[in-house]
Scaffold this active site. Structure first.
Site, PDB file in Angstrom:
ATOM      1  N   HIS A   1       0.872  -1.170   0.000  1.00 41.90           N
ATOM      2  CA  HIS A   1       0.000   0.000   0.000  1.00 41.90           C
ATOM      3  C   HIS A   1       0.916   1.230   0.000  1.00 41.90           C
ATOM      4  O   HIS A   1       2.035   1.173   0.509  1.00 41.90           O
ATOM      5  CB  HIS A   1      -0.823  -0.056   1.293  1.00 41.90           C
TER       6      HIS A   1
ATOM      7  N   CYS B   1      -4.867   2.591  -3.604  1.00 36.75           N
ATOM      8  CA  CYS B   1      -3.648   3.121  -2.975  1.00 36.75           C
ATOM      9  C   CYS B   1      -2.483   2.165  -3.179  1.00 36.75           C
ATOM     10  O   CYS B   1      -1.635   2.010  -2.293  1.00 36.75           O
ATOM     11  CB  CYS B   1      -3.847   3.404  -1.486  1.00 36.75           C
TER      12      CYS B   1
ATOM     13  N   ASP C   1       3.082  -4.786   7.924  1.00 29.19           N
ATOM     14  CA  ASP C   1       1.886  -3.961   7.803  1.00 29.19           C
ATOM     15  C   ASP C   1       0.673  -4.886   7.860  1.00 29.19           C
ATOM     16  O   ASP C   1       0.361  -5.574   6.894  1.00 29.19           O
ATOM     17  CB  ASP C   1       1.935  -3.184   6.478  1.00 29.19           C
TER      18      ASP C   1
ATOM     19  N   GLN D   1      -4.566  -4.909   6.689  1.00 31.44           N
ATOM     20  CA  GLN D   1      -5.600  -5.756   6.085  1.00 31.44           C
ATOM     21  C   GLN D   1      -5.739  -7.092   6.790  1.00 31.44           C
ATOM     22  O   GLN D   1      -6.773  -7.741   6.686  1.00 31.44           O
ATOM     23  CB  GLN D   1      -5.263  -6.024   4.611  1.00 31.44           C
TER      24      GLN D   1
ATOM     25  N   LYS E   1     -10.371  -0.902  10.378  1.00 29.63           N
ATOM     26  CA  LYS E   1     -10.565  -2.056   9.498  1.00 29.63           C
ATOM     27  C   LYS E   1     -10.971  -3.303  10.283  1.00 29.63           C
ATOM     28  O   LYS E   1     -11.278  -4.332   9.704  1.00 29.63           O
ATOM     29  CB  LYS E   1      -9.294  -2.323   8.690  1.00 29.63           C
TER      30      LYS E   1
END
Lengths: 423, 149
Positions: A140, A381, A217, A220, A243
């Site tokens: 991202h 993104c 990261d 998600q 999220k």
């Protein structure tokens, strides 16, 4: 093209038997009773942000109605209560990620701020001229740009591990790109644009063999996969509350205590100090050293409630439910003539990205919207991912705990309508 | 409820499928680049001016049906127009797609009236205006890509 995706983990297969009641889950989310353009809302844009259950909305509301006070500084009752609630949420996050200590959990605005914090604090301290930062081609923008800023400032080089045509990380290239100049590896746990799950433990093992720390990261990943930072042995793990059914504007940086201790502060201000004079300031202990200023207390309280909610359903059961949705959607949508699925990794979760032959995603998005179906259209993104597949954009349907097979049927019917109008 | 057919009119779908003037013009034509960072749409507009008059115009790029049709119909309506007339058309077109003028206020738009339905879809206004923003940059000789943001 539409091969059934494999289960992310063996244990999830077992969890299918212990499924929760999706109807009950849906009733927990007030927004799912909304109508859009006169149609019942079919919300398939969960990778952008998830909807919020009543318990989260109530936790935020109740904090402001009954508990609002600043934390870590008052002797009065409300301040003590707010502090306790705030720190209880920290402990909930610690246990959720299976971190060793609660001081390894730093509250930030979101995954983006967490990555910027690490780049500006750890990165500026450790990365120098001629050094390298290694990321992947499926990141991202928030896991690209902070490192570009750092590399530009330091005269360092950003290296990128490529992906294959299925959208899987090229582990052979990762091995080749890890060098004595690599100072940190930053990689997504789960790709927001493709749905690919990266083999984090293997990546960490390869990097640690060369004493290189790894930032993961997890923006998600956390709503879809059980995460155990000790088992992964990653050095930093970041995610956003919104999220995982929590409020916007709150997120988490997990960092190993030994690393956080050695890192300089990211921002200066109140709460991050233990004493201040004009001559010298003594910084507070971690995690407070990284939490300058009054934080988003209501956001932290809401995040705590979201984690309690997710724990109540169980991430293994959630993963199994979403796996069924993804497998069904892959077959159902993938079988429509003219559809090409982008991102066909063997290990996948939560995301179905696709293009329709001769029809731009933006037009697809508008027509689906009028059917009450919310999907994301665009580059998500992740422009380099789009460039890799030679497309300007995709349509992305992304799933959450409250989605149903009927909603995927609605999506398929919506796509038929798109083709009828624009095909 | 907004009506799909209001926006995706036959003339728009037809231009989207077979855009007119979809070609690059040789130097000394002026050229400008436009970009919509939200959806990744790109548009390049080429202009050959004779004095103040647009002698020839072409475009290339990738985008949705609305942005392709808008670029195609824009090039058709601008040949032989002066720079001032082109700016006037853009102003009127922009007001139309943002719902800020009425049918009677824009007699000069002609076929471009087909885009009136876009005003019901605020998220799509930038698709309809990307080519026009790029045209403006070309008329003003701007060499930095313009964006819709």
């Amino acid at each position: 093209m539409s091969a059934p995706v494999a289960l992310p983990r063996q244990e999830d297969a077992a969890a299918i038997g212990t499924r929760f009641d999706v109807g009950k889950v849906r009733s927990d989310f007030p927004i799912l009773r909304e109508f859009v353009h006169g149609r019942p809302l079919v919300y398939l844009d969960n990778a952008a942000t998830s909807q919020k259950p009543e318990v989260v909305i109530d936790a935020v509301s109740n904090y402001y109605r009954h508990g609002n006070a600043n934390i870590h500084r008052g002797v009065h009752l409300l301040s003590q209560r707010a502090t306790e609630e705030f720190e209880a949420a920290r402990a909930a996050v610690q246990s959720f990620l299976n971190a060793r200590e609660s001081r390894e959990i730093v509250f930030v605005r979101g995954a983006t701020e967490a990555i910027n914090l690490v780049a500006q604090s750890y990165g500026r301290q450790q990365v120098g001229m001629g050094d390298e930062v290694l990321i992947s081609a499926m990141e991202h923008h928030s896991n690209i740009v902070p490192w570009q800023i750092l590399c530009e400032e330091k005269g360092a080089t950003l290296r990128v591990v490529p992906i294959n045509d299925a959208g899987e990380l090229r582990m052979d290239e990762l091995e080749r790109l890890l060098s004595p100049r690599t100072k940190i590896v930053a990689v997504a746990h789960l790709s927001n644009a493709l749905g690919s799950i990266n083999p984090i433990q293997q990546i960490v093992g390869m990097a640690h063999a060369r004493n290189i720390p790894v930032l993961v990261d997890g923006a998600q990943a956390v709503p879809h996969l059980p995460v155990d930072v000790q088992e992964m042995d990653c050095d930093f793990y970041v995610f956003s509350g919104h999220k995982i059914y929590g409020p916007t504007g709150i997120g988490v940086l997990y960092g190993k205590a030994t690393l956080l201790e050695e890192m300089p502060p990211y921002q200066g201000g109140g709460d991050m100090i233990s004493s201040v004079t004009f001559e010298k300031t003594i910084y507070n202990k971690v995690p407070h050293k990284f939490e300058a200023g009054t934080p988003d207390i209501a956001g932290v309280v809401g995040l705590g409630a979201a984690i309690t909610y997710v724990n109540g359903l169980g991430l293994s059961a959630i993963a199994a439910h979403e796996h069924e949705l993804l497998a069904y959607a892959t077959d159902r949508i993938g079988a429509l003539p003219g559809v090409r699925i982008v991102g066909t990794a063997k290990e996948k979760a939560g995301v179905l990205s696709f293009v329709l032959d001769g029809i731009h995603p933006h037009d697809v998005g508008t027509i689906l919207d009028l059917e009450g179906i919310a999907v994301r259209t665009g580059h998500h993104c992740a422009q380099p991912v789009m460039d890799r597949f030679g497309i300007p954009a995709t349509v992305r349907a992304s799933f959450a705990v409250y989605n149903t097979l009927q909603e995927i049927d609605a999506l398929a019917e919506g796509l038929e309508k798109v083709k009828e109008i624009l095909g | 409820m907004a009506d799909l057919r209001e926006m995706y009119q036959e003339v728009i779908l037809e231009h989207a499928k077979s855009p007119r003037n979809y070609r690059a013009l040789e130097a000394p034509a002026v050229r400008a680049e436009g970009y919509n960072p939200l959806c990744g749409d790109r548009c390049t507009v080429y202009l050959t001016m004779r004095g103040d008059v647009i002698e020839d115009i072409g475009f290339q790029g990738s985008g949705c049906a609305i942005s392709r049709a808008s670029a195609s119909m824009m090039t058709q309506s601008l040949k032989g127009k002066t720079a001032g007339e082109a700016e006037g058309l853009f102003k009127s077109f922009h007001q139309m797609v943002t719902g800020r003028n009425s049918h009677g206020d824009r007699p000069q738009l002609g076929k471009l009236e087909a885009f009136a339905g876009v005003s019901e879809f605020p998220a799509r206004v930038k698709c309809a205006t990307l080519a026009w923003h790029t045209l403006e940059a070309a008329l003003h000789g701007e060499h930095v890509p313009v964006t819709t943001e």
